[in-house]
Design an enzyme around this catalytic site. Structure first.
Site, short mmCIF file in Angstrom:
data_model
loop_
_atom_site.label_atom_id
_atom_site.label_comp_id
_atom_site.label_asym_id
_atom_site.label_seq_id
_atom_site.Cartn_x
_atom_site.Cartn_y
_atom_site.Cartn_z
N CYS A 106 0.89 -1.18 0.00
CA CYS A 106 0.00 0.00 0.00
C CYS A 106 0.92 1.22 0.00
CB CYS A 106 -0.89 0.00 1.24
SG CYS A 106 -1.62 -1.61 1.62
N ALA A 107 1.51 1.51 -1.14
CA ALA A 107 2.71 2.36 -1.18
C ALA A 107 2.45 3.86 -1.27
CB ALA A 107 3.61 1.93 -2.33
N ALA A 108 1.30 4.27 -1.83
CA ALA A 108 1.08 5.70 -2.03
C ALA A 108 0.91 6.39 -0.66
CB ALA A 108 -0.16 5.93 -2.89
N GLY A 110 4.13 7.27 -1.06
CA GLY A 110 5.50 6.91 -1.42
C GLY A 110 6.59 7.24 -0.43
N GLY A 111 6.25 7.79 0.74
CA GLY A 111 7.29 8.10 1.73
C GLY A 111 8.06 6.86 2.14
N LYS A 112 7.33 5.77 2.41
CA LYS A 112 8.01 4.55 2.87
C LYS A 112 8.65 3.80 1.70
CE LYS A 112 4.90 4.15 6.81
NZ LYS A 112 3.86 5.10 6.31
N ASP A 130 -0.22 0.25 -5.26
CA ASP A 130 -1.36 0.86 -4.58
C ASP A 130 -2.59 0.67 -5.45
OD1 ASP A 130 -1.39 2.89 -1.99
OD2 ASP A 130 -3.15 3.11 -3.28
N ASP A 157 -5.11 -4.48 -6.63
CA ASP A 157 -5.69 -4.75 -5.31
C ASP A 157 -4.72 -5.69 -4.61
OD1 ASP A 157 -7.02 -5.82 -3.10
OD2 ASP A 157 -8.97 -5.70 -4.09
N CYS A 230 -1.31 3.31 11.53
CA CYS A 230 -1.22 4.50 12.38
C CYS A 230 -2.50 4.61 13.20
CB CYS A 230 -0.97 5.76 11.54
SG CYS A 230 -2.15 6.03 10.22
#
Lengths: 303, 175
Positions: A106-108, A110-112, A130, A157, A230
């Site tokens: 779940c990359a967007a 993109g920080g991680k 994503d 997905d 989070c």
């Protein structure tokens, strides 16, 4: 703030927790070592006239005294990326090595994913996936500004992730930084709890279970999978990891990150979780003056 | 068969990534740049040593947009993005991207124009400005000194005593 009341039984110093949740969050950035080392990023921020403090737990995380970290030469050159301090924890826990094949489910935005690329010294493959095409454009913008050449971006997905577009059929490591109810971001987004419902928590937990299960299946034996959110909700944290323990071949391992935290819980309302969930960590806002986070580290295969 | 089908070779497919052929003898898509040509361009124009790119592959998506990638991928690659954009080809004067120049431009020894802090600030805002330059006209790497070292900022187009900023709108900043 009312939804947080239900955590009174599991949080030791609940009043300190409540007070921290009401304080605004400071600005933190991550040094993007693809484009500059920590000394150069700090020297550039110094020329920008911005006071900087390094985080004790990670020299690449900087706390800045400014409200506009994006309007700096350090940011324009891609030396830094604005990223909440605890949000830099999961890639550090995953700890990939140059050359690895890494999945960010779940990359967007993109920080991680770009942090994972930096941890690889930008040598290897980070599959940044994503399901939201709109959010992928933010990811691509960030990846280009930060100079990440090791990302392959997919739009699937994650629950049914297919290796068809790729050159390999298993990952060395996977990160599931799952979409969640975001309770832990309340210091950054004070309105985040206004639309909180238990129904939403349960429905997003179903999605989280599907994503984590697929990520474990997609990772080779001996590889690691980090699950993070989070949020404080056990339904989205310990219960999701417990589901993966019960439906896939994996086990929990210890996390050593140098931040104050408490162990994952093993009882919540009328649910009980496996004792090994104490290897997961809960980072509360009053622990390190950050946002809230949950992180679990899984190893694929039996212990 | 569609009208676009050509009998003398494959055509460029705009919605997927194809790895660049190594040399012209391996080229099957008309007009596609080769890896050798890309390395030659960076060396001839900017004196970036070809070995800089030993561990990278180059890909085309769309007509002339070249991407640079350090990971593993089959070709064609049915993905949304692969590495980062680096170069625009299929036009008379090839043009590197701002982000490529920031990432790899430190290796360049030619066609790099060094500008002062105030000029750099204006360049990043997207402003064109009059500047002295004795070298070649055309696309230049624009650099300034920051924290004691030269740092590439982006790509400028130098013509008739004027340096035009090509920093994309979304990358422009008031600094």
């Amino acid at each position: 703030m009312e939804p947080l009341e239900r955590y009174r039984p599991i949080i030791d110093d609940f009043e300190a927790f409540r007070a921290a949740c009401e304080r605004p969050l400071g600005i933190a950035v991550r040094v993007n070592t693809i484009k500059a080392d920590v000394d150069r990023a700090m020297a550039t921020l110094d020329e920008d006239g911005i006071p900087v403090e390094q985080a004790d737990w990670n020299p690449r995380v900087l706390r800045l005294e400014t409200n506009a970290p994006g309007s700096t030469w350090a940011s324009f050159h891609g030396f830094i990326h604005t990223q909440e301090e605890v949000s830099a924890v999961p890639p550090v826990v995953l700890d990939p090595e140059p050359g690895d094949r890494v999945f960010d489910a779940c990359a967007a935005p993109g920080g991680k994913a770009t942090q994972l690329a930096a941890l690889l010294d930008d040598r290897g493959t980070v599959v940044a996936n994503d399901n939201n095409l709109g959010r992928l454009s933010a990811l691509r913008f960030n990846a280009e500004r930060l100079g990440a050449t090791s990302l392959a971006v997919t739009n699937q997905d994650a629950r049914n992730f297919s290796f068809n577009p790729l050159a390999f059929d298993a990952f060395d490591h996977a990160l599931v930084d799952a979409p969640c109810s975001c309770e832990g971001t309340i210091r950054k987004n004070p309105t985040t709890l206004e639309e909180w419902t238990l129904d939403h928590v349960h429905s997003v937990a179903g999605i989280q279970k599907g994503i984590l299960k697929r990520a474990v299946q997609a990772t080779k034996p001996g590889g690691t999978v980090v699950y993070s959110t989070c949020t404080f909700a056990p339904e989205e944290n310990e219960a999701v990891v417990q589901h993966a323990l019960g439906t896939t071949d994996c086990h929990l391992v210890d996390i050593d990150i140098g931040l104050e935290s408490v162990p994952g819980i093993t009882e919540w309302q009328d649910e009980t979780y496996e004792g090994s969930l104490e290897k997961a960590i809960r980072i509360y806002p009053h622990h390190n003056d950050t946002g809230g986070f949950f992180v679990a580290k899984l190893e694929v295969g039996s212990a | 068969m569609s009208d676009g089908d050509s009998s003398d070779g494959e055509s460029n497919v705009g919605q997927r990534f194809d790895r660049l052929p190594a040399t012209a003898s391996e080229r099957v898509v008309a007009g596609r740049a080769t890896r050798a040509e890309v390395l030659e361009y960076f060396e001839d124009r900017f004196e970036i040593p070809p070995e800089t790119f030993d561990e990278y592959t180059f890909w085309e998506k769309g007509a002339g947009k070249i991407w640079i990638f350090s990971g593993e991928s089959p070709s064609p690659a049915p993905v949304e993005a692969i590495g980062m954009t680096c170069l625009r080809t299929r036009q008379e004067h090839w043009k590197p991207t701002t982000d490529f120049v920031q990432r790899f431009g430190r290796q360049a020894n030619a066609c790099v124009i060094d500008i002062e802090r105030e000029a750099a600030r204006r360049f990043v805002c997207g402003e064109d400005q009059s500047l002295e330059w004795d070298g070649d006209w055309g696309y230049l790497i624009v650099a300034h000194e920051i924290a004691g070292e030269r740092e590439p900022i982006g790509v400028g187009l130098y013509l008739h005593g004027e340096l035009r900023s090509t920093v994309p709108k979304g990358r422009q900043r008031e600094l």
